[in-house]
Design a protein around this motif. Structure first.
Motif, PDB file in Angstrom:
ATOM      1  N   GLY A 296       0.818  -1.202   0.000  1.00 40.24           N
ATOM      2  CA  GLY A 296       0.000   0.000   0.000  1.00 40.24           C
ATOM      3  C   GLY A 296       0.850   1.249   0.000  1.00 40.24           C
ATOM      4  N   ASP A 297       0.317   2.315  -0.614  1.00 42.81           N
ATOM      5  CA  ASP A 297       1.081   3.554  -0.616  1.00 42.81           C
ATOM      6  C   ASP A 297       0.848   4.310   0.683  1.00 42.81           C
ATOM      7  OD1 ASP A 297      -1.376   4.882  -0.838  1.00 42.81           O
ATOM      8  OD2 ASP A 297      -1.255   4.936  -3.020  1.00 42.81           O
ATOM      9  N   ARG A 298       1.496   5.464   0.791  1.00 45.67           N
ATOM     10  CA  ARG A 298       1.479   6.219   2.028  1.00 45.67           C
ATOM     11  C   ARG A 298       0.065   6.680   2.405  1.00 45.67           C
ATOM     12  NH1 ARG A 298       5.939   8.859   4.079  1.00 45.67           N
ATOM     13  NH2 ARG A 298       6.944   8.927   2.064  1.00 45.67           N
ATOM     14  N   ALA A 299      -0.804   6.846   1.404  1.00 46.28           N
ATOM     15  CA  ALA A 299      -2.140   7.384   1.663  1.00 46.28           C
ATOM     16  C   ALA A 299      -3.133   6.321   2.152  1.00 46.28           C
ATOM     17  CB  ALA A 299      -2.682   8.052   0.396  1.00 46.28           C
ATOM     18  N   GLU A 300      -2.804   5.063   1.984  1.00 46.94           N
ATOM     19  CA  GLU A 300      -3.743   4.010   2.348  1.00 46.94           C
ATOM     20  C   GLU A 300      -3.844   3.858   3.868  1.00 46.94           C
ATOM     21  OE1 GLU A 300      -4.334  -0.843   1.862  1.00 46.94           O
ATOM     22  OE2 GLU A 300      -2.535   0.146   1.101  1.00 46.94           O
ATOM     23  N   LYS A 301      -5.070   4.006   4.399  1.00 48.89           N
ATOM     24  CA  LYS A 301      -5.263   3.839   5.840  1.00 48.89           C
ATOM     25  C   LYS A 301      -5.237   2.346   6.163  1.00 48.89           C
ATOM     26  CE  LYS A 301      -9.302   3.928   7.727  1.00 48.89           C
ATOM     27  NZ  LYS A 301     -10.654   4.378   8.157  1.00 48.89           N
ATOM     28  N   ILE A 302      -4.255   1.939   6.952  1.00 51.03           N
ATOM     29  CA  ILE A 302      -4.111   0.505   7.206  1.00 51.03           C
ATOM     30  C   ILE A 302      -4.488   0.100   8.629  1.00 51.03           C
ATOM     31  CG2 ILE A 302      -2.327   0.279   5.433  1.00 51.03           C
ATOM     32  CD1 ILE A 302      -0.286  -0.003   7.754  1.00 51.03           C
ATOM     33  N   ARG A 303      -4.364   1.020   9.591  1.00 50.33           N
ATOM     34  CA  ARG A 303      -4.540   0.585  10.987  1.00 50.33           C
ATOM     35  C   ARG A 303      -5.009   1.746  11.860  1.00 50.33           C
ATOM     36  NH1 ARG A 303       0.659  -2.043  12.532  1.00 50.33           N
ATOM     37  NH2 ARG A 303       0.036  -3.546  10.933  1.00 50.33           N
ATOM     38  N   THR A 304      -5.843   1.419  12.847  1.00 52.61           N
ATOM     39  CA  THR A 304      -6.307   2.419  13.820  1.00 52.61           C
ATOM     40  C   THR A 304      -5.901   1.982  15.228  1.00 52.61           C
ATOM     41  OG1 THR A 304      -8.195   3.154  12.493  1.00 52.61           O
ATOM     42  CG2 THR A 304      -8.332   3.512  14.867  1.00 52.61           C
ATOM     43  N   TYR A 305      -5.389   2.954  15.998  1.00 58.18           N
ATOM     44  CA  TYR A 305      -4.981   2.732  17.382  1.00 58.18           C
ATOM     45  C   TYR A 305      -5.933   3.565  18.257  1.00 58.18           C
ATOM     46  CZ  TYR A 305      -0.668   1.318  14.952  1.00 58.18           C
ATOM     47  OH  TYR A 305       0.247   0.727  14.116  1.00 58.18           O
ATOM     48  N   ASN A 306      -6.891   2.884  18.901  1.00 56.66           N
ATOM     49  CA  ASN A 306      -7.901   3.569  19.707  1.00 56.66           C
ATOM     50  C   ASN A 306      -7.544   3.426  21.187  1.00 56.66           C
ATOM     51  OD1 ASN A 306     -10.445   3.739  21.361  1.00 56.66           O
ATOM     52  ND2 ASN A 306     -11.281   4.334  19.357  1.00 56.66           N
ATOM     53  N   PRO A 308      -8.863   5.000  24.072  1.00 55.90           N
ATOM     54  CA  PRO A 308      -9.922   4.825  25.076  1.00 55.90           C
ATOM     55  C   PRO A 308     -10.392   3.375  25.205  1.00 55.90           C
ATOM     56  CG  PRO A 308     -10.351   6.794  23.783  1.00 55.90           C
ATOM     57  CD  PRO A 308      -9.210   6.084  23.117  1.00 55.90           C
ATOM     58  N   GLN A 309     -10.401   2.643  24.089  1.00 55.73           N
ATOM     59  CA  GLN A 309     -10.856   1.251  24.095  1.00 55.73           C
ATOM     60  C   GLN A 309      -9.694   0.250  24.132  1.00 55.73           C
ATOM     61  OE1 GLN A 309     -13.644   0.591  20.867  1.00 55.73           O
ATOM     62  NE2 GLN A 309     -14.675   2.539  21.230  1.00 55.73           N
ATOM     63  N   ASN A 310      -8.466   0.755  24.229  1.00 50.59           N
ATOM     64  CA  ASN A 310      -7.268  -0.102  24.232  1.00 50.59           C
ATOM     65  C   ASN A 310      -7.290  -1.072  23.045  1.00 50.59           C
ATOM     66  OD1 ASN A 310      -4.776  -0.801  25.507  1.00 50.59           O
ATOM     67  ND2 ASN A 310      -5.696  -2.679  26.302  1.00 50.59           N
ATOM     68  N   ARG A 311      -7.698  -0.543  21.879  1.00 48.24           N
ATOM     69  CA  ARG A 311      -7.960  -1.387  20.705  1.00 48.24           C
ATOM     70  C   ARG A 311      -7.066  -1.011  19.529  1.00 48.24           C
ATOM     71  NH1 ARG A 311     -11.254   0.099  16.702  1.00 48.24           N
ATOM     72  NH2 ARG A 311     -12.397   1.563  18.021  1.00 48.24           N
ATOM     73  N   VAL A 312      -6.615  -2.041  18.820  1.00 45.30           N
ATOM     74  CA  VAL A 312      -5.895  -1.854  17.560  1.00 45.30           C
ATOM     75  C   VAL A 312      -6.640  -2.645  16.491  1.00 45.30           C
ATOM     76  CG1 VAL A 312      -3.740  -2.162  16.289  1.00 45.30           C
ATOM     77  CG2 VAL A 312      -3.670  -1.650  18.734  1.00 45.30           C
ATOM     78  N   THR A 313      -6.939  -1.991  15.358  1.00 45.59           N
ATOM     79  CA  THR A 313      -7.636  -2.658  14.257  1.00 45.59           C
ATOM     80  C   THR A 313      -6.837  -2.497  12.979  1.00 45.59           C
ATOM     81  OG1 THR A 313      -9.825  -2.260  15.222  1.00 45.59           O
ATOM     82  CG2 THR A 313      -9.744  -2.739  12.863  1.00 45.59           C
ATOM     83  N   ASP A 314      -6.553  -3.611  12.313  1.00 45.21           N
ATOM     84  CA  ASP A 314      -5.926  -3.563  10.997  1.00 45.21           C
ATOM     85  C   ASP A 314      -7.040  -3.701   9.968  1.00 45.21           C
ATOM     86  OD1 ASP A 314      -4.509  -4.560   8.496  1.00 45.21           O
ATOM     87  OD2 ASP A 314      -2.798  -4.088   9.794  1.00 45.21           O
ATOM     88  N   HIS A 315      -7.263  -2.640   9.195  1.00 45.14           N
ATOM     89  CA  HIS A 315      -8.429  -2.577   8.308  1.00 45.14           C
ATOM     90  C   HIS A 315      -8.281  -3.449   7.073  1.00 45.14           C
ATOM     91  CE1 HIS A 315      -9.813   0.689  10.829  1.00 45.14           C
ATOM     92  NE2 HIS A 315      -8.650   1.275  10.692  1.00 45.14           N
ATOM     93  N   ARG A 316      -7.075  -3.839   6.701  1.00 46.86           N
ATOM     94  CA  ARG A 316      -6.887  -4.638   5.498  1.00 46.86           C
ATOM     95  C   ARG A 316      -7.417  -6.048   5.656  1.00 46.86           C
ATOM     96  NH1 ARG A 316      -0.615  -3.459   5.500  1.00 46.86           N
ATOM     97  NH2 ARG A 316      -1.122  -3.743   7.704  1.00 46.86           N
ATOM     98  N   ILE A 317      -7.345  -6.577   6.874  1.00 48.58           N
ATOM     99  CA  ILE A 317      -7.757  -7.971   7.082  1.00 48.58           C
ATOM    100  C   ILE A 317      -8.834  -8.093   8.155  1.00 48.58           C
ATOM    101  CG2 ILE A 317      -5.565  -8.939   6.308  1.00 48.58           C
ATOM    102  CD1 ILE A 317      -4.750  -9.246   9.239  1.00 48.58           C
ATOM    103  N   GLY A 318      -9.319  -6.951   8.667  1.00 45.90           N
ATOM    104  CA  GLY A 318     -10.368  -6.982   9.685  1.00 45.90           C
ATOM    105  C   GLY A 318      -9.903  -7.560  11.008  1.00 45.90           C
TER     106      GLY A 318
END
Length: 351
Positions: A296-306, A308-318
């Protein structure tokens, strides 16, 4: 599959024979090259020998099925061997997936604060520390080659070389936009803010991978800023190299010697140009690039670090884990293994 495995076996045995000849043993470069080729084939060769042994044992068991004394035992053995054959078939399919030629290389990592001002820079610093912890756990070595500190902490930009065993094979999936959701230390009203930092992972390339015409370069030297001691900050040791045809600019200022900074800057430049060539090639094959993980290029959103919920989500593979605190301390293995597994599964399907 069998035809490919037979070809691999034939080549493996040819290499075994060549590696024992005086001609190869007296030529270090050829010995190194052929040894690496054989090592790359070794796992496939050994697994195929195991597979052939199972087939042979199955034939022997079938011959005993009608034997009054051995028939029942042969039937049980045949069942076990059939299950083992199925498992080995799956393993061989995975082993036959073409390997990324860059997997065993060191990397050049670049992290930049993006959307979110000071908080984005602080988050860029958090990401760099996360990768530092992960590198320490893998006994990799990190060399910072350029850093531009943020005014409130972190980095507006930081570049480093990470050296060790198979670094690119693990960290190639980290390229893209990383998003953080939390209350920034710079926020006085206690509101959750979303900011982003971008990560770019490039394989460190060898001289044989790409050639640069010296006439295409403009090299500037100047006094380094930031950490490094009085000598670094008062002598023109920092180096900025501009590749004129592509307007690619590389800076290195963390070494005390101008020569060392120039060498590292050239290494980064080669990797950047190599990356650009790869992206150009990917663009030519159209949608194939979009189906891959880790390109993925630099613009592709790949992961969220939340936070308050102590949560990490990788959006490419759910993939989601509620262990953000551990992840930020370098516990990236589960995420990276999930990405590797999904990548291999997609390649098996021919995506």
């Amino acid at each position: 599959m069998i035809e490919r495995l037979e070809a691999i076996s034939k080549r493996y045995l040819e290499l075994t024979e060549k590696l024992s000849t005086p001609e190869v043993l007296s030529d270090y470069n050829e010995l190194k090259k052929l040894s690496k080729e054989q090592k790359d084939l070794e796992e496939q060769y050994n697994k195929y020998q195991e597979y052939k042994k199972v087939l042979s044992d199955m034939e022997e068991a079938k011959e005993l099925l009608d034997d009054p004394e051995m028939g029942e035992m042969a039937s049980l053995e045949l069942e076990d061997l059939t299950n083992k054959k199925e498992q080995l078939t799956k393993e061989l399919e995975f082993l036959l997936i073409p390997k990324d030629e860059n997997d065993d290389k060191n990397i050049i990592m670049e992290i930049r604060g993006a959307a979110g001002g000071d908080e984005a820079n602080i988050f860029a610093g958090d990401l760099f520390r996360m990768y530092q912890h992960y590198a320490d756990k893998n006994k990799w070595k990190i060399e910072i080659i350029n850093e531009e500190p943020g005014t409130a902490g972190g980095f507006s930009q930081i570049e480093a070389i990470i050296k060790g065993d198979n670094v690119y094979s693990k960290l190639k999936y980290e390229s893209g936009s990383h998003r953080v959701q939390r209350i920034p230390v710079t926020e006085s009203n206690g509101r959750i803010q979303t900011s982003t930092a971008t990560v770019l992972i490039m394989p460190e390339v060898e001289d044989v991978d790409i050639e640069i015409n010296p006439n295409d370069l403009r090299i500037d030297v100047y006094c380094a800023t930031g950490h490094g001691g009085q000598g670094v900050n008062t002598t023109p040791s920092a180096v900025r190299i501009t590749h004129l045809p592509t307007n690619t600019v590389v800076t290195c200022q963390n070494e005390r010697s101008q020569i060392q900074n120039k060498q590292e800057a050239m290494q980064v430049l080669k990797s950047r140009l190599y990356q650009m060539a790869q992206e150009e090639q990917d663009a030519k094959v159209g949608n194939e690039r979009r189906s891959k993980i880790g390109t993925g290029d630099r613009a592709e959103k790949i992961r969220t670090y939340n936070y308050p919920q102590n949560r990490v989500t990788d959006h490419r593979i759910g993939y989601t884990t509620n262990t953000l605190d551990r992840v930020m301390d370098g516990a990236l293995d589960d995420i990276i293994e999930a990405l590797i597994t999904e990548d291999m599964a997609r390649k098996l399907k021919g995506e």
